[in-house]
Design an enzyme around this catalytic site. Structure first.
Site, PDB file in Angstrom:
ATOM      1  N   ASP A 135     -55.361  33.166 -13.638  1.00  0.00           N
ATOM      2  CA  ASP A 135     -55.382  33.449 -15.077  1.00  0.00           C
ATOM      3  C   ASP A 135     -54.571  32.383 -15.814  1.00  0.00           C
ATOM      4  O   ASP A 135     -53.940  31.522 -15.189  1.00  0.00           O
ATOM      5  CB  ASP A 135     -54.956  34.894 -15.380  1.00  0.00           C
ATOM      6  CG  ASP A 135     -53.454  35.133 -15.418  1.00  0.00           C
ATOM      7  OD1 ASP A 135     -52.688  34.189 -15.680  1.00  0.00           O
ATOM      8  OD2 ASP A 135     -53.038  36.273 -15.202  1.00  0.00           O
ATOM      9  N   ILE A 137     -51.813  31.800 -17.134  1.00  0.00           N
ATOM     10  CA  ILE A 137     -50.387  31.457 -16.994  1.00  0.00           C
ATOM     11  C   ILE A 137     -49.946  31.315 -15.533  1.00  0.00           C
ATOM     12  O   ILE A 137     -48.767  31.130 -15.263  1.00  0.00           O
ATOM     13  CB  ILE A 137     -49.503  32.506 -17.705  1.00  0.00           C
ATOM     14  CG1 ILE A 137     -49.763  33.903 -17.148  1.00  0.00           C
ATOM     15  CG2 ILE A 137     -49.716  32.443 -19.216  1.00  0.00           C
ATOM     16  CD1 ILE A 137     -48.765  34.949 -17.629  1.00  0.00           C
ATOM     17  N   LYS A 138     -50.884  31.378 -14.609  1.00  0.00           N
ATOM     18  CA  LYS A 138     -50.494  31.302 -13.195  1.00  0.00           C
ATOM     19  C   LYS A 138     -50.206  29.850 -12.771  1.00  0.00           C
ATOM     20  O   LYS A 138     -50.316  28.927 -13.571  1.00  0.00           O
ATOM     21  CB  LYS A 138     -51.587  31.935 -12.337  1.00  0.00           C
ATOM     22  CG  LYS A 138     -51.712  33.456 -12.523  1.00  0.00           C
ATOM     23  CD  LYS A 138     -50.447  34.186 -12.148  1.00  0.00           C
ATOM     24  CE  LYS A 138     -50.578  35.690 -12.056  1.00  0.00           C
ATOM     25  NZ  LYS A 138     -51.080  36.371 -13.235  1.00  0.00           N
ATOM     26  N   ASN A 139     -49.868  29.680 -11.476  1.00  0.00           N
ATOM     27  CA  ASN A 139     -49.420  28.353 -11.008  1.00  0.00           C
ATOM     28  C   ASN A 139     -50.482  27.276 -11.219  1.00  0.00           C
ATOM     29  O   ASN A 139     -50.145  26.117 -11.455  1.00  0.00           O
ATOM     30  CB  ASN A 139     -48.971  28.429  -9.550  1.00  0.00           C
ATOM     31  CG  ASN A 139     -47.661  29.191  -9.415  1.00  0.00           C
ATOM     32  OD1 ASN A 139     -46.995  29.479 -10.419  1.00  0.00           O
ATOM     33  ND2 ASN A 139     -47.268  29.525  -8.205  1.00  0.00           N
TER      34      ASN A 139
END
Ligand SMILES: Cc1ncc(COP(=O)(O)O)c(C=O)c1O
Length: 377
Positions: free
Chosen positions: A181, A183-185
């Protein structure tokens, strides 16, 4: 200074051009881009490309993994209460019951003693969550799973690019689910991936992401689709699109660079905040962990006051998470003492690739300033 965001995507010209190129081809749905993204993820982790199945969210990844194991009504799945509600929704979507477990105070990972005590004849699987990207105790989960003949679906939403004993997450394990998504890594806009070497499960999941249409994935990779087909199992509309995969492929090229920056930020926070009396840090190894979130424990009962102080200074913070066993849908008739204590202490500080050193210092100084004023140092 502008508001310091808790989290955000980091998007460059490369992702924009990649999306434009998909738009120009006017083939937006699932096709070659998705196959290439799966192949590149497999190469990155060091596994066979058949082991990677991309979907439209991390929640869909968890749901498909459970459904592909025929977990359903009457079954129980053990899961820590301290997780995003996505883990719970994925379990209850199958009809199975999420059974809330406590966590360790030191790292917020599922408590193995509490977990074992909650195993019943209905338990079919364990869903450990890589809280804050940490999975150091996962080998102990597999020991329990082997002892009680349970499946393991790792909620590794936070863990892309992390390692355990220097091996990439996804290289070992039963089923590992990533989230991509925003904001993930790394991100593919929204998105997720299921990693498994279980070939029967792979085929079930591959079909189930496309409404259960048998072997449709292979056709779509070639720009075709099935006009006559059979369906044997419940399916969903969970496939990844070429637009998403195009973003993901560019992000994957930057993944190690993103990871290094996140680790550096975590190390700087840790060095600066470890001396504060009212703050305890989680016991995490930032050589192995690429932190998706950076969580501190505020142990003097002033978490909410500190949160408000930081917001006043223009710093966004978060709470990962409110316990799921408090929610109406998942209410338990027992308490989870550590989770309940932690839920009042945990505070998530800004963490994203574009956070500058001066912004990290600003956050640290704002926290120190709060405690200095409070205790008149
Ligand atoms: C622990 C955890 N599990 C599952 C998910 C679900 O991932 P997604 O948002 O991609 O559906 C998330 C992401 O927010 C998460 O943090």
């Amino acid at each position: 200074m502008n508001r310091i965001r808790l989290s955000k995507s980091s998007i460059g010209q490369e992702e924009k051009l990649a999306v434009l190129s998909v738009l120009d081809k006017e083939f937006l749905g699932m096709g070659l881009e998705v196959q290439l993204f799966e192949r590149e993820i497999a190469k990155y982790i060091g596994i066979d490309e058949s082991n990677v199945i991309c979907v439209n969210t991390g929640t869909a990844a968890l749901h498909l993994a459970l459904a592909g194991m025929d977990i359903s009504h009457g079954d129980e799945v053990l899961v820590p209460s301290l997780t995003y509600v996505a883990s719970y929704q994925a379990i209850s979507a199958t009809g199975a019951q999420p059974v809330s477990c406590d966590v360790n105070e030191s790292d917020c990972f599922i408590d193995l003693i509490d977990l074992e005590a909650r195993i019943t004849s209905k338990t079919k699987a364990i869903m450990p969550v890589h809280y804050g990207s940490n999975s150091a105790q996962i080998p102990l989960i597999y020991e329990l799973a082997n002892k009680y003949n349970l499946r393991v679906i790792e909620d590794a939403a936070h863990s892309f690019t992390c390692t355990r004993n220097s091996k990439k997450i996804g290289l070992e394990g039963d089923v590992i689910c990533f989230s991509f998504d925003g904001i993930k890594n790394i991100t593919s806009g929204e998105g997720g991936a299921i990693i498994t070497s279980d070939s029967n499960l792979q085929q079930r999941i591959r079909d189930a992401r496309l409404l259960g249409v048998e072997n449709d994935s292979e056709r779509r990779y070639n720009g075709e689709r099935s006009w006559t087909f059979d369906v044997q199992h419940q399916g969903f509309r969970y496939h990844m699109s070429n637009i998403m995969a195009a973003i993901g492929r560019e992000q994957l090229k930057k993944a190690d660079n993103f990871a290094k920056r996140r680790k550096d930020i975590a190390k700087k926070y840790s060095a600066e905040l470890s001396e504060l009396k009212s703050i305890t840090l989680l016991d995490l190894d930032f050589e192995e962990i690429t932190p998706h979130i950076f969580v501190i424990k505020v142990t003097d009962d002033t978490r909410d006051e500190l949160k408000a102080h930081l917001l006043e200074k223009g710093i966004e913070t978060g709470i990962h998470y409110q316990p799921n066993h408090y929610l109406t849908l998942y209410k338990s008739n027992y308490s989870l003492p550590v989770t309940e204590l932690l839920s009042k202490q945990i505070l998530t500080l800004p963490m994203h690739f574009d956070l500058s050193d001066s912004e990290v210092s600003y956050v640290v100084d704002a926290i120190k300033d709060y405690f200095n004023k409070k205790y008149n140092f």
